[in-house]
Design an enzyme around this catalytic site. Structure first.
Site, PDB file in Angstrom:
ATOM      1  N   GLU A 149       0.824  -1.212   0.000  1.00 33.01           N
ATOM      2  CA  GLU A 149       0.000   0.000   0.000  1.00 33.01           C
ATOM      3  C   GLU A 149       0.856   1.259   0.000  1.00 33.01           C
ATOM      4  O   GLU A 149       0.555   2.240   0.665  1.00 33.01           O
ATOM      5  CB  GLU A 149      -0.987   0.006   1.182  1.00 33.01           C
ATOM      6  CG  GLU A 149      -2.087  -1.022   1.050  1.00 33.01           C
ATOM      7  CD  GLU A 149      -3.324  -0.699   1.867  1.00 33.01           C
ATOM      8  OE1 GLU A 149      -3.582   0.493   2.129  1.00 33.01           O
ATOM      9  OE2 GLU A 149      -4.036  -1.643   2.239  1.00 33.01           O
ATOM     10  N   HIS A 192      -1.756  -1.139  10.144  1.00 38.61           N
ATOM     11  CA  HIS A 192      -1.184  -2.453  10.443  1.00 38.61           C
ATOM     12  C   HIS A 192       0.125  -2.240  11.188  1.00 38.61           C
ATOM     13  O   HIS A 192       0.810  -1.240  10.987  1.00 38.61           O
ATOM     14  CB  HIS A 192      -0.864  -3.236   9.161  1.00 38.61           C
ATOM     15  CG  HIS A 192      -2.042  -3.895   8.536  1.00 38.61           C
ATOM     16  ND1 HIS A 192      -2.049  -5.228   8.182  1.00 38.61           N
ATOM     17  CD2 HIS A 192      -3.251  -3.421   8.177  1.00 38.61           C
ATOM     18  CE1 HIS A 192      -3.222  -5.537   7.636  1.00 38.61           C
ATOM     19  NE2 HIS A 192      -3.966  -4.452   7.621  1.00 38.61           N
TER      20      HIS A 192
END
Length: 455
Positions: A72, A311
């Site tokens: 990402e 995360h």
């Protein structure tokens, strides 16, 4: 936007934040330090992106990793900022390009890159899921082959699964991994697999691709939880990287997911590795083992209450066992202790293959049902649209004309969208699912034919 502040201090002995290490007596050629992080770098969407990327770049600049895998990392300027921060140590880098908005995948390494490739997944999302956005990006498997001074060619893989199609993604990822090993290469795979350790996708990549989970091997002594865990225990003992209460970007509402409640989050991010496929017994191959694995990037960024990402990251130290060389006098013992890397290629069990096929067949039937509904909406929209166009000729009230125009525009959009979704994407999706089903059927037939029979 201000982040929620979590005033929980994790002891240095429990959780490593940036993995800054003192010089070790182990030589650099005898170990490989790896980290993976989902950076949550969506432009205009991800909160506090600039501050977080700068903090990630600064933390990585102070680290001692040999390989960095990022997911990402959608904005090229963000990638360049991170790359510049580590280029003095990790001069060889690759940002993977795929799809309309990129793959969001990158690898940075200290060893020369001799080959790269990008294998897009056949299914990554639905075109109508604009908020998820996976349809517009090129999720897949990013691969670079490096030349390691001890191991020789090592294929590094980075990936990010789509949640809806992670079973298909896992099968396609496992095939790439297996092919790399069959070429005689060591494989190190990293990324956000969007799957918990007990799931079917992880079963596929461990058993069909023959990958070893670095966290599982280094924490094999940790028993299953017997009661309510603290968030810190979930991170330290069970490798939680997502949905942790310690993360400032976690939803404030309590999760109804039993896995999240049991472990105080989910383990979705992995560092995996395997040895080349055995072409006969070769006792001269160095052996990779996981010396240590930890969850990292668990603190807030300096001077802020925001987490580095939605995360946490994972690091692993892979040791290169050179003692595997030259043990010709103790072959049986070596085979026993090195079964993970010397045995025949890992295979799925027939029951698991059946379970995977059942799940994919269910997805196929659901796709058919959805397409029927969408094509019904398309036909209905066209009929209503024709009726509106014909009926507008008899409208004598002027102020109704704009209403008719708006209805025509809306029905045109609705019809076009459902035609594309129901016919074009529906057939695309089912063709991809059919490929997986046929490959699994063939694989199951081969397993049955090779199984021992009672005569």
């Amino acid at each position: 936007m201000a982040c929620r502040n979590h005033s929980i201090n994790l002891h240095q002995s429990e959780v490593a934040t940036h993995s800054l290490r003192l010089p070790s007596t182990t030589t650099m050629a005898e170990q490989i330090r790896v980290v993976t992080l989902n950076c949550w770098g969506l432009k205009y969407v991800s909160k506090d992106r600039h501050e977080r990327v700068t903090a990630i770049a600064s933390a990585l600049a102070r680290s001692d990793y040999d390989i960095i895998a990022l997911q990402e990392i959608w904005v090229e300027a963000d990638y360049n900022e991170i790359r510049q921060s580590v280029v003095s140590r990790l001069p060889y880098t690759k940002l993977f390009h795929s799809g309309a908005l990129g793959a969001g995948l990158a690898i940075l390494t200290k060893w020369p890159i001799i080959a790269t490739s990008m294998t897009p997944y056949s299914l990554v999302g639905e075109p109508t899921d604009a908020f998820g956005g996976d349809w517009f990006v090129g999720k897949g498997v990013g691969s670079v082959t490096i030349m390691h001074p001890v191991l020789g060619p090592v294929q590094l893989l980075v990936t990010h699964y789509n949640r809806t199609y992670r079973l298909v993604n896992a099968w396609e990822f496992a095939k790439v991994t297996r092919q790399a090993a069959e070429l005689g290469r060591y494989v190190i795979a990293m990324g956000d697999f969007n799957s918990i350790p007990t799931s079917l996708p992880v079963n596929i990549i461990l058993n069909y691709a023959g990958l070893v989970d670095s966290w599982a091997t280094s924490h094999a002594h940790i028993p299953p939880p017997s009661g309510m865990l603290s968030p810190i225990e979930g991170v330290i003992n069970y490798g939680v990287t997502a949905d942790s209460p310690l993360n400032s970007y976690r939803d404030s509402e309590p999760s109804g997911d039993p896995i999240v409640r049991k472990y105080q989050g989910k383990r979705l991010d992995y560092i995996l590795f395997r040895h080349p496929s055995p072409n006969g017994f070769n006792d001269h191959l160095p052996r990779l083992t996981c010396r240590d694995s930890q969850v990292v990037f668990t603190d807030s960024i300096p001077g802020n209450s925001c987490s580095y990402s939605d995360h946490f990251g994972v690091e692993a130290t892979l040791a290169i066992d050179m003692q595997a060389e030259g043990k010709q006098d103790d072959m049986a013992s070596l085979k026993d202790t090195s079964a993970v890397w010397f045995n025949s290629p890992s295979e799925l069990s027939s029951n698991v293959v059946t379970e995977v096929m059942s799940a994919v067949n269910t997805s196929y039937r659901m796709s058919q049902d959805r397409s029927r509904k969408e094509l019904t909406i398309f036909v209905t929209s066209i009929l209503v649209l024709i009726g509106l166009i014909i009926g507008s000729a008899w409208v004598v009230v002027p102020w109704l004309n704009p209403v008719f125009v708006l209805l025509v525009i809306y029905l045109s959009w609705l019809a076009t969208t459902n035609l594309y979704e129901g016919f074009i994407f529906g057939n695309w999706e089912r063709k991809a699912l059919q490929n997986v089903i046929e490959e699994l059927e063939l694989y199951k037939q081969i397993l049955v034919s090779q199984a021992p029979h009672d005569w």
